[in-house]
Design a protein around this motif. Sequence first.
Motif, PDB file in Angstrom:
ATOM      1  N   PHE A 128     -10.263  21.620  32.683  1.00  0.00           N
ATOM      2  CA  PHE A 128     -11.700  21.458  32.880  1.00  0.00           C
ATOM      3  C   PHE A 128     -12.328  22.663  33.554  1.00  0.00           C
TER       4      PHE A 128
ATOM      5  N   GLU B 231     -14.172  22.901  36.312  1.00  0.00           N
ATOM      6  CA  GLU B 231     -14.277  23.042  37.767  1.00  0.00           C
ATOM      7  C   GLU B 231     -12.920  22.967  38.453  1.00  0.00           C
TER       8      GLU B 231
ATOM      9  N   THR C 288     -12.536  21.038  42.019  1.00  0.00           N
ATOM     10  CA  THR C 288     -12.524  19.590  42.237  1.00  0.00           C
ATOM     11  C   THR C 288     -11.630  18.848  41.241  1.00  0.00           C
ATOM     12  N   ALA C 289     -11.000  19.598  40.343  1.00  0.00           N
ATOM     13  CA  ALA C 289     -10.268  18.910  39.284  1.00  0.00           C
ATOM     14  C   ALA C 289      -8.921  18.363  39.748  1.00  0.00           C
ATOM     15  N   LEU C 290      -8.428  18.852  40.879  1.00  0.00           N
ATOM     16  CA  LEU C 290      -7.148  18.337  41.373  1.00  0.00           C
ATOM     17  C   LEU C 290      -7.397  17.350  42.512  1.00  0.00           C
ATOM     18  N   ASN C 291      -6.507  16.408  42.646  1.00  0.00           N
ATOM     19  CA  ASN C 291      -6.634  15.402  43.695  1.00  0.00           C
ATOM     20  C   ASN C 291      -6.366  16.034  45.064  1.00  0.00           C
ATOM     21  N   PRO C 292      -7.368  16.001  45.956  1.00  0.00           N
ATOM     22  CA  PRO C 292      -7.221  16.722  47.221  1.00  0.00           C
ATOM     23  C   PRO C 292      -6.163  16.147  48.154  1.00  0.00           C
TER      24      PRO C 292
ATOM     25  N   HIS D 125      -6.513  22.409  48.429  1.00  0.00           N
ATOM     26  CA  HIS D 125      -7.488  23.178  49.223  1.00  0.00           C
ATOM     27  C   HIS D 125      -6.877  24.451  49.795  1.00  0.00           C
TER      28      HIS D 125
ATOM     29  N   MET E  23      -3.779  24.074  37.085  1.00  0.00           N
ATOM     30  CA  MET E  23      -4.237  23.174  36.019  1.00  0.00           C
ATOM     31  C   MET E  23      -3.596  23.556  34.687  1.00  0.00           C
TER      32      MET E  23
END
Lengths: 296, 317, 335
Positions: C109, C111, C114-118, C166, C177
């Motif tokens: 994607f 972005e 924000t595309a990965l689970n923080p 992060h 990704m």
Amino acid sequence: MSTMNTSAVSGIDGHGDSLWLKAARKFKRDRVGMWALFGVFIYAVIALGVVFGFWGGAWADVTGPKWAPVSAEYWFGTNIIGQDIFARALYSTRTAFEVGLLVAIGATALGAVFGAVAGFFSGTWIDEIIIWVMGVLDSVPFILLVAAIAYSLGGSPWAMHIAMIATFWIGTARLVRGEVIKLKTLEYVEAAHAIGLGKVKIIFRHILPNTFHILLVQATISFVAAIKSEVILSFLGLGVKDGMSWGLMISESTFEVLAGFFNNFIAASVLMFGLVMAFNMFSDALQDALDPRSVK
Amino acid sequence: MEILQYSLRKLIAGIPLVLGVTLISFLLIVYFGPDKTYDLLGKNPTAEEIAEVRSQLGYDRPFVPRYLEYLHEVITFDFGNSESTDEKVSTILSRTIPVSIALALPGFILGNVLGVMFALLAAYFRGRWIDKFIMGFAAIGMSISFLIAIIGFQILLSSSDGLDLFPVRGWDTSTPLQYLRYVTVPTLATVFIALGYNTRFYRAVIVEEMTRDHVRTAKAFGTPPARLFYRNILKNSMIPIVTRIVFSIPFIVISGSLLLESYFGIPGIGKVTYDAIITGDQPVLKAVVALTAILFVVAQLLTDICYRAVDPRVSLK
Amino acid sequence: MIAMTAKARAKSSDILLSVRDLVVEFATDQGIVRAVDGVSFTIKAGETVGLVGESGCGKTVTGLAILGLIPSPPGRIVSGSIELQGQDLTQLSEPELRKIRGSEISMIFQEPMTALNPVFRIGSQMIDVLRRHQQLSKRQAHAAAIEMLAKVGIPDPAVRIEEYPHQLSGGMRQRVMIAMALSCGPKLLIADEPTTALDVTTQAQVIEQIIKLQSEFGMAMILITHDLGVVAETCRQAIVMYCGSVLENAPVTELFAHPRHPYTLGLLGSIPRLQADRQTKLPIISGMVPDLLHLPSGCRFADRCNKVMQQCRQQRPLLGALPDTSTKVACYDPH
Ligand SMILES: Nc1ncnc2c1ncn2[C@@H]1O[C@H](COP(=O)(O)OP(=O)(O)OP(=O)(O)O)[C@@H](O)[C@H]1O
Ligand SMILES: [Mg+2]
């Protein structure tokens, strides 16, 4: 890029027409919201009727026998000492509006001012102090605060209103503060700085009006909270001192229900439920309509 | 170690809050509060008698020393004796707080667990009839006064006009069965009211998490719904949920059950607080206010530590 | 049996994905929005197809529709078929689709931030995908994840795998990704503006990495982008979308040499002939993109077209092959 920015900024500065028009259009399409507004309107008419003396004036008179049943004469029956429950319920509607409006206006105004000031001076000691005050007021149990204010005012009938305003402004202030922190970096505010406008003028003329959509929704929320708190405080003997309210009626009814007489309880509960429900729905619809994310 | 240091720093940072709360309560309850002089005097007191009682009560001393004395009471947690029962305040608290917890805990747990469950259900079927049904109920629950819910459940379950299954009022924990009999009606009323607010709040939180980008990513990699809910939605929603839960604890321990306890005549801290309000029992009120403020600071610390446990982006600095 | 599979494979090497008359609608407050309106195209195995068009023309929605990921409600696939090697994905059940997502078809994607689970380590997220689609032990999956991270050019993969999103830069996250998307060896990668959110130098690196890996893995790719330079350089085929429909579908060499649709011509108008300039964004064509709620009944581009005719406003031109070329165009009067 630059053209986009200016249009975005003017869109916010002139919040004004386009956002409000769109919100109004959206609200009108919200059927639940329109019904809720209609419900609130009916209640307001009842309350105004009391204010102008059309009905509800005889709420304190003992006019009938004890616990008279529902009849053509006593629409909702009578209470333990023979007062007309219908008149009392109508009069209480007026009290509810009085409490709700006073608290909503007071708390919203206070929240707007302190929130805007804190947000405008965010990061400075002014902000710190306001945040501290909010934290402090938030951690005093509400009922204790009402009692404490009642003590220090020598049992004034306004203690309840003041205590509600003193706590309800905080939620509004937090939201306004957050919004103002966002707004103050926008170009038009910086432009206002640049042309040398005073801080007070910038806050109250240029920033605060753009938080009006928050204030409107918060006012409806405070209104509902005030009505609900009144019932509990009046029951505890800390609320309405002179006059009649749904809280006092319910308080009265606690003895009656155990004796199997429900008219007082049902009348106050149902009327209160209707108003709170209508106002909650109205508040939701308003929030939906004003949500900038859904107003494209 | 890091946690300990952090906790200490947090607790110190909480001092201004406790100071503020004690200052306000001192001002309102004691300094500008009810004047007890004439309660302690007989009829037609002389001027000397009045002066003597006033100095006994400390009314003739200036503000600052009197406030400092209160602070000293807070630090040593010794608020003297209740003015109405002459029992030591700390004894009263340690006797009544467990009662309040026993009363509030079942409703608190059920209200939150059911709230999260209904919220998950509503969020999962967002926009479908299940969602509308649940949220409709929540809206109704939110529009009913707690007092009305209490009376309503009492009529339904405890009166001869209703099912008459439970005692009308009072408290007894001598056996688990007795406890159950007395706790049921208050719990039902609490859950009924709390559910409306909780479900709505939790649904908003969960829906917000459901629409995050990483949820879409997880879907794009074939994550099945159960795992998606656990790994991408529930865990991420924990922060606001935990915050809400932890921050309601101080009020539950101290005054949240004030209405319940005074209505049902349950001898918990809420009832004691209410009685103290009515009689103007300053030592008790001062203790309750101070305790709430301290619990608030502790709650803040707890939520911060929970944040750290859930969200790696938060560091305890 | 064996002959059958051989035959099937021979056919599959021909056409991997075939989208036919795809229509996707969203129910909004203002009414029904037809975000994708009759899109058709095919992709051969191992081939790269560029999907270009202005913002909001339905590129992402097309990509999501292929994976069956249209958020519903408010959206739904109204009609059309999406065949992956002869199997219609629109007819599959959710569990069947889940087996395909991330293994046969992957999507990355726009972005990366924000595309990965923080709240999970990147290793955990990669291992989750690997073990879902392949029979691997935890340890094997861990090793495979490290290997993938190394392949996408992440230094110290054994260390990085223990980090949280992060702690990585945007470019690094997008590489993670990509690693995740390729880890199960998909036949098709849908890359939705994989570099738009990155800074210029990182953009170039990430694109290069994707292209390198694509040929290494031999998979097909749909590259959704605003960047015509990238299309020129990397794609065999280009699809030009406008307001939810395809206006032109042509081999890239054809498209750049002889743009047939006036819209394509406009897009290419200000592009320097040298393809090196990656910064080329879609140039601005005068006039407004029509509102998807109030689409004109004829050609969607009619209001902005300088060759507009009576016919254009009355009936929508259909996508058709031009004689003697492999270009398809939806125009009554192609160049
Ligand atoms: N969840 C949704 N709800 C309603 N409408 C949607 C939704 N998602 C997409 N749309 C509609 O579909 C249209 C196409 O969106 P899409 O995201 O595919 O555009 P895009 O070509 O990817 O644009 P961009 O280049 O900005 O990413 C949008 O204009 C929008 O109106
Ligand atoms: Mg997109």
